[in-house]
Design a protein around this motif. Structure first.
Motif, short mmCIF file in Angstrom:
data_model
loop_
_atom_site.label_atom_id
_atom_site.label_comp_id
_atom_site.label_asym_id
_atom_site.label_seq_id
_atom_site.Cartn_x
_atom_site.Cartn_y
_atom_site.Cartn_z
N TYR A 73 1.17 -1.23 -0.51
CA TYR A 73 0.22 -0.09 0.17
C TYR A 73 0.97 1.33 0.24
O TYR A 73 2.20 1.32 0.70
CB TYR A 73 -1.22 -0.09 0.95
CG TYR A 73 -1.39 -1.09 1.15
CD1 TYR A 73 -3.23 -1.56 0.73
CD2 TYR A 73 -1.20 -2.67 1.95
CE1 TYR A 73 -3.52 -2.54 0.41
CE2 TYR A 73 -2.92 -3.39 2.43
CZ TYR A 73 -3.47 -3.44 0.66
OH TYR A 73 -4.55 -4.51 1.29
N GLU A 74 0.07 1.80 -0.87
CA GLU A 74 1.24 3.65 -0.37
C GLU A 74 0.73 4.81 0.99
O GLU A 74 -0.58 4.58 0.08
CB GLU A 74 1.25 4.70 -1.83
CG GLU A 74 1.48 3.76 -3.43
CD GLU A 74 1.06 4.44 -4.44
OE1 GLU A 74 1.73 5.84 -4.39
OE2 GLU A 74 0.36 3.75 -5.51
N ILE A 75 1.63 5.15 0.94
CA ILE A 75 0.99 6.42 2.16
C ILE A 75 1.18 7.70 1.51
O ILE A 75 2.07 7.69 0.74
CB ILE A 75 1.57 6.19 3.52
CG1 ILE A 75 1.79 4.33 4.03
CG2 ILE A 75 1.71 6.62 4.84
CD1 ILE A 75 0.38 3.68 4.12
N HIS A 76 0.19 8.50 1.60
CA HIS A 76 -0.04 9.67 0.84
C HIS A 76 0.22 10.24 2.39
O HIS A 76 -0.92 10.02 2.93
CB HIS A 76 -0.32 10.37 0.18
CG HIS A 76 -0.03 9.52 -1.61
ND1 HIS A 76 0.65 9.98 -2.36
CD2 HIS A 76 0.19 7.86 -1.67
CE1 HIS A 76 0.72 9.30 -3.18
NE2 HIS A 76 0.74 8.42 -3.03
N TYR A 77 0.80 12.05 2.91
CA TYR A 77 0.53 12.86 3.79
C TYR A 77 -0.14 13.75 2.97
O TYR A 77 0.53 14.57 2.26
CB TYR A 77 2.48 13.20 4.41
CG TYR A 77 2.90 12.45 5.09
CD1 TYR A 77 3.02 12.23 6.17
CD2 TYR A 77 3.95 11.61 4.16
CE1 TYR A 77 3.00 11.18 7.44
CE2 TYR A 77 4.53 10.50 4.63
CZ TYR A 77 3.96 10.45 6.47
OH TYR A 77 5.01 9.47 7.07
N TYR A 78 -1.11 14.09 3.12
CA TYR A 78 -2.38 15.42 3.08
C TYR A 78 -1.00 16.50 2.94
O TYR A 78 -0.55 17.11 3.67
CB TYR A 78 -2.81 15.66 4.15
CG TYR A 78 -4.19 17.23 3.70
CD1 TYR A 78 -5.31 16.92 2.80
CD2 TYR A 78 -3.84 17.78 4.76
CE1 TYR A 78 -5.60 18.38 2.45
CE2 TYR A 78 -4.38 19.18 4.03
CZ TYR A 78 -5.50 19.27 3.61
OH TYR A 78 -5.91 20.02 2.84
N SER A 79 -1.46 17.13 1.66
CA SER A 79 -0.76 18.63 2.01
C SER A 79 -1.65 20.07 1.21
O SER A 79 -2.09 19.42 0.59
CB SER A 79 0.73 18.29 1.35
OG SER A 79 0.13 18.49 -0.09
N TYR A 105 2.39 19.70 5.47
CA TYR A 105 2.39 18.63 5.51
C TYR A 105 2.20 17.96 7.02
O TYR A 105 3.04 17.91 7.73
CB TYR A 105 3.28 16.98 4.77
CG TYR A 105 3.84 17.28 3.86
CD1 TYR A 105 2.95 16.59 2.66
CD2 TYR A 105 4.35 18.62 3.05
CE1 TYR A 105 3.61 16.72 1.61
CE2 TYR A 105 4.47 18.94 1.93
CZ TYR A 105 4.20 17.81 0.49
OH TYR A 105 4.10 18.48 -0.64
N PRO A 106 0.73 18.58 7.08
CA PRO A 106 0.89 18.57 8.91
C PRO A 106 0.54 16.78 9.67
O PRO A 106 1.51 17.61 11.05
CB PRO A 106 -0.95 18.95 8.84
CG PRO A 106 -1.91 18.46 7.10
CD PRO A 106 -0.22 18.57 7.05
N VAL A 107 0.34 15.97 9.07
CA VAL A 107 0.78 14.87 9.49
C VAL A 107 2.62 14.39 10.04
O VAL A 107 3.10 14.12 11.00
CB VAL A 107 0.03 13.48 9.03
CG1 VAL A 107 0.77 12.37 9.74
CG2 VAL A 107 -1.22 13.53 9.21
#
Length: 118
Positions: free
Chosen positions: A5-11, A16-18
């Motif tokens: 699975y790909e992990i994307h960080y919300y921006s 990139y808060p996380v």
């Protein structure tokens, strides 16, 4: 380890808060949080409890549950398309129930992401 699975960080606006939340934690806490994210990328939704849990009453929102010593962390995310998870919001949990304000931030970011806004 094979990541299925790909992990994307919300921006939003080049923030990139996380990722920024994780970076603000101690090195040991960072390692524990990143290990849990690795488990999510390896096992996805089959990871199950106690690692992940569906947020009740909010469509398609999940939490990655992390415990390090006496600290409890939550990363809210959703499964965008097959094989892709988007990490939306992260908190250090200090109360028994997750504050509605924190969940509303995650929902707002999910909706923003789905609209394709940047």
């Amino acid at each position: 380890m094979v990541n299925l699975y790909e992990i994307h960080y919300y921006s939003e606006k080049n923030k990139y808060p996380v990722f920024e939340f994780i970076s603000s934690q101690s090195p040991k806490e960072q390692a524990k949080i990143l290990r849990e994210i690795d488990l999510l990328s390896e096992f996805g939704l089959s990871l199950g409890m106690p690692h992940i849990k569906k947020i009740q009453g909010i469509d398609a929102l999940w939490e990655l549950r992390i415990k390090h010593s006496s600290n409890i962390f939550r990363i809210f995310y959703f499964h965008f398309v097959e094989g892709k998870f988007v990490l939306l919001h992260a908190i250090r949990k200090t109360t028994t129930k997750t504050p509605k304000k924190e969940l509303s931030i995650a929902v707002k970011r999910r909706n923003h992401y789905l609209k394709g806004s940047e």
